[in-house]
Design an enzyme around this catalytic site. Structure first.
Site, PDB file in Angstrom:
ATOM      1  N   TYR A 182       0.870  -1.184   0.000  1.00  0.00           N
ATOM      2  CA  TYR A 182       0.000   0.000   0.000  1.00  0.00           C
ATOM      3  C   TYR A 182       0.902   1.227   0.000  1.00  0.00           C
ATOM      4  CZ  TYR A 182      -4.001  -2.939   1.328  1.00  0.00           C
ATOM      5  OH  TYR A 182      -4.992  -3.888   1.364  1.00  0.00           O
ATOM      6  N   GLY A 239     -17.717  -0.197  -2.603  1.00  0.00           N
ATOM      7  CA  GLY A 239     -18.568  -1.016  -3.471  1.00  0.00           C
ATOM      8  C   GLY A 239     -17.946  -1.169  -4.847  1.00  0.00           C
TER       9      GLY A 239
HETATM   10  N1  LIG Z   1      -7.367  -8.024   0.705  1.00  0.00           N
HETATM   11  C1  LIG Z   1      -7.446  -7.251  -0.350  1.00  0.00           C
HETATM   12  O1  LIG Z   1      -7.240  -7.680  -1.486  1.00  0.00           O
HETATM   13  C2  LIG Z   1      -7.822  -5.806  -0.181  1.00  0.00           C
HETATM   14  C3  LIG Z   1      -8.152  -5.039  -1.295  1.00  0.00           C
HETATM   15  C4  LIG Z   1      -8.513  -3.717  -1.086  1.00  0.00           C
HETATM   16  C5  LIG Z   1      -8.536  -3.177   0.191  1.00  0.00           C
HETATM   17  N2  LIG Z   1      -8.186  -3.949   1.253  1.00  0.00           N
HETATM   18  C6  LIG Z   1      -8.215  -3.413   2.644  1.00  0.00           C
HETATM   19  O2  LIG Z   1      -9.559  -3.084   2.933  1.00  0.00           O
HETATM   20  C7  LIG Z   1      -9.639  -1.722   3.411  1.00  0.00           C
HETATM   21  C8  LIG Z   1     -10.991  -1.162   2.998  1.00  0.00           C
HETATM   22  O3  LIG Z   1     -11.032  -1.016   1.593  1.00  0.00           O
HETATM   23  P1  LIG Z   1     -10.904   0.428   0.904  1.00  0.00           P
HETATM   24  O4  LIG Z   1     -10.256   1.381   1.831  1.00  0.00           O
HETATM   25  O5  LIG Z   1     -10.319   0.255  -0.417  1.00  0.00           O
HETATM   26  O6  LIG Z   1     -12.395   0.779   0.595  1.00  0.00           O
HETATM   27  P2  LIG Z   1     -13.659   1.163   1.487  1.00  0.00           P
HETATM   28  O7  LIG Z   1     -13.346   1.187   2.922  1.00  0.00           O
HETATM   29  O8  LIG Z   1     -14.765   0.335   0.999  1.00  0.00           O
HETATM   30  O9  LIG Z   1     -13.929   2.630   0.955  1.00  0.00           O
HETATM   31  C9  LIG Z   1     -12.953   3.617   0.959  1.00  0.00           C
HETATM   32  C10 LIG Z   1     -13.494   4.759   0.104  1.00  0.00           C
HETATM   33  O10 LIG Z   1     -14.658   5.272   0.740  1.00  0.00           O
HETATM   34  C11 LIG Z   1     -14.432   6.611   1.162  1.00  0.00           C
HETATM   35  N3  LIG Z   1     -14.996   6.721   2.514  1.00  0.00           N
HETATM   36  C12 LIG Z   1     -14.614   6.085   3.654  1.00  0.00           C
HETATM   37  N4  LIG Z   1     -15.397   6.454   4.671  1.00  0.00           N
HETATM   38  C13 LIG Z   1     -16.308   7.320   4.172  1.00  0.00           C
HETATM   39  C14 LIG Z   1     -17.382   8.050   4.741  1.00  0.00           C
HETATM   40  N5  LIG Z   1     -17.704   7.974   6.043  1.00  0.00           N
HETATM   41  N6  LIG Z   1     -18.112   8.877   3.913  1.00  0.00           N
HETATM   42  C15 LIG Z   1     -17.816   8.978   2.592  1.00  0.00           C
HETATM   43  N7  LIG Z   1     -16.803   8.317   2.011  1.00  0.00           N
HETATM   44  C16 LIG Z   1     -16.052   7.486   2.792  1.00  0.00           C
HETATM   45  C17 LIG Z   1     -12.938   6.818   1.132  1.00  0.00           C
HETATM   46  O11 LIG Z   1     -12.610   8.141   0.816  1.00  0.00           O
HETATM   47  P3  LIG Z   1     -11.968   9.137   1.922  1.00  0.00           P
HETATM   48  O12 LIG Z   1     -10.543   8.731   2.098  1.00  0.00           O
HETATM   49  O13 LIG Z   1     -12.153  10.464   1.276  1.00  0.00           O
HETATM   50  O14 LIG Z   1     -12.783   8.969   3.164  1.00  0.00           O
HETATM   51  C18 LIG Z   1     -12.540   5.895  -0.017  1.00  0.00           C
HETATM   52  O15 LIG Z   1     -12.783   6.531  -1.271  1.00  0.00           O
HETATM   53  C19 LIG Z   1      -8.428  -1.056   2.749  1.00  0.00           C
HETATM   54  O16 LIG Z   1      -8.084   0.158   3.373  1.00  0.00           O
HETATM   55  C20 LIG Z   1      -7.399  -2.138   2.870  1.00  0.00           C
HETATM   56  O17 LIG Z   1      -6.841  -2.127   4.172  1.00  0.00           O
HETATM   57  C21 LIG Z   1      -7.854  -5.259   1.083  1.00  0.00           C
END
Ligand SMILES: NC(=O)c1ccc[n+]([C@@H]2O[C@H](COP(=O)([O-])OP(=O)(O)OC[C@H]3O[C@@H](n4cnc5c(N)ncnc54)[C@H](OP(=O)(O)O)[C@@H]3O)[C@@H](O)[C@H]2O)c1
Length: 301
Positions: free
Chosen positions: A69, A221
């Protein structure tokens, strides 16, 4: 209560092996830029560090990260180390190995089993630790994960890793891993508005085995690694309005309602979103609301 006064404690607790964590955690991937990897603008370092410190103040004690990351100028592990070391005794840092990106951020060939030790050591160096609390094998489309997971099980035996997880797996891969060593968590893509029979089956299997199920992209999503979309289904918007909260909070609350073994790791680099996400752990959805949201997930609405 305002979001700022609600702490991660409100979401309840689950044990990753012998390590208790609040069910609302933090995904570190979004601390490095406006979108994941090199897709967006690198983040403001002070802001990302402030988000990490605020998360811990709000009771978050489960942070999900990976050495891969990083954006052009920010590394999630470096930010975690700078913000939080020396680490609190109750902080659980989960990381992932398997995928590989070169220094310019290009995705390279995923690790062979014998290379996983190097991936684990890179996380140890970046986080400044002598062992890792939780390490997921992030499957890279292998049909069998036995050799890779076996290599991690040896590193666990050697004391470099406390607990093991698997990511991006199907039920057969989980069964393979369980034959080799204990699995404390499964991390897969899983979201309210994505019908997902494999995910539903894994959710059930994890509950049956006492394994945590940790969805990623639960807020983003369909946007996946890109910035989360502003558009939401009517049901999500209506229920958010009724609770006086945001659609993102309803998405997180629905996730947590899928079972006591489900952990949220919403990723954000925005301090206001962090407070909202933590507060989502206190939301209680009614049976009618859950029925309406479940219909989005099953694709029957
Ligand atoms: N195992 C795997 O293959 C894999 C793949 C992807 C991710 N991950 C892990 O899973 C975690 C979660 O996934 P993710 O971070 O990609 O996606 P997520 O948590 O589903 O969504 C993050 C997105 O949503 C926004 N967001 C978050 N909280 C919000 C809120 N309260 N209101 C409006 N927008 C909001 C963020 O923007 P802002 O920053 O502007 O809030 C960002 O654009 C990652 O951080 C990572 O640690 C694992």
């Amino acid at each position: 209560m305002t979001p700022e006064t609600i702490t991660a404690d409100a979401s309840g607790t689950w044990k990753l092996g012998d390590l208790p964590v609040h069910r609302i955690g933090l995904g570190a991937m979004r601390l490095t830029g406006s979108a994941a990897f090199h897709l967006g603008t690198p983040s403001d370092r002070a802001r990302s560090i402030a988000v990490l410190r605020r998360a811990v103040e709000l009771g978050v004690n489960h942070i999900d990260t990976a050495a891969f990351y990083f954006s052009a100028t920010r590394s999630a592990n470096e930010l975690i180390n700078s913000a939080l070391a020396p680490y609190a005794d109750d902080l659980v840092i989960a990381t992932k190995v398997g995928p590989f990106r070169d220094y310019s951020g290009e995705w390279g060939t995923s690790a062979r089993p014998e290379q996983l030790r190097g991936h684990v050591e890179e996380n140890l160096r970046q986080l400044g630790r002598d062992h890792l609390d939780v390490v997921y094998l992030r499957r890279m489309r292998q049909d069998s994960i036995a050799e890779h997971f076996g290599a991690l099980a040896e590193l666990r035996e050697a004391g470099l890793i406390r607990h093991l997880g698997v990511s991006d797996v199907e039920p057969a891969h989980l069964a393979e891993a369980l034959e080799i060593a204990p699995v404390v968590c499964v991390q897969n893509r899983y979201a309210l508005d994505r019908p997902d029979a494999v995910g539903d089956e894994l959710l059930r299997l994890c509950a049956a085995h006492g394994i945590a199920f940790v969805p990623f992209y639960a807020v983003a999503g369909e946007a996946g690694p890109h910035a989360a979309a502003d558009a939401h289904d009517d049901a999500v918007r209506d229920i958010a309005r009724a609770h006086g909260v945001s659609p993102a909070q309803i998405r997180i609350a629905w996730t947590l309602h899928q079972g006591p073994h489900v952990l949220a790791i919403a990723g954000t680099g925005n301090p206001d979103h962090l407070a909202e996400n933590v507060a989502a752990g206190a939301l209680r959805l009614s049976a009618d609301e859950l029925t309406r949201l479940d219909a989005l997930h099953t694709g029957t609405s």
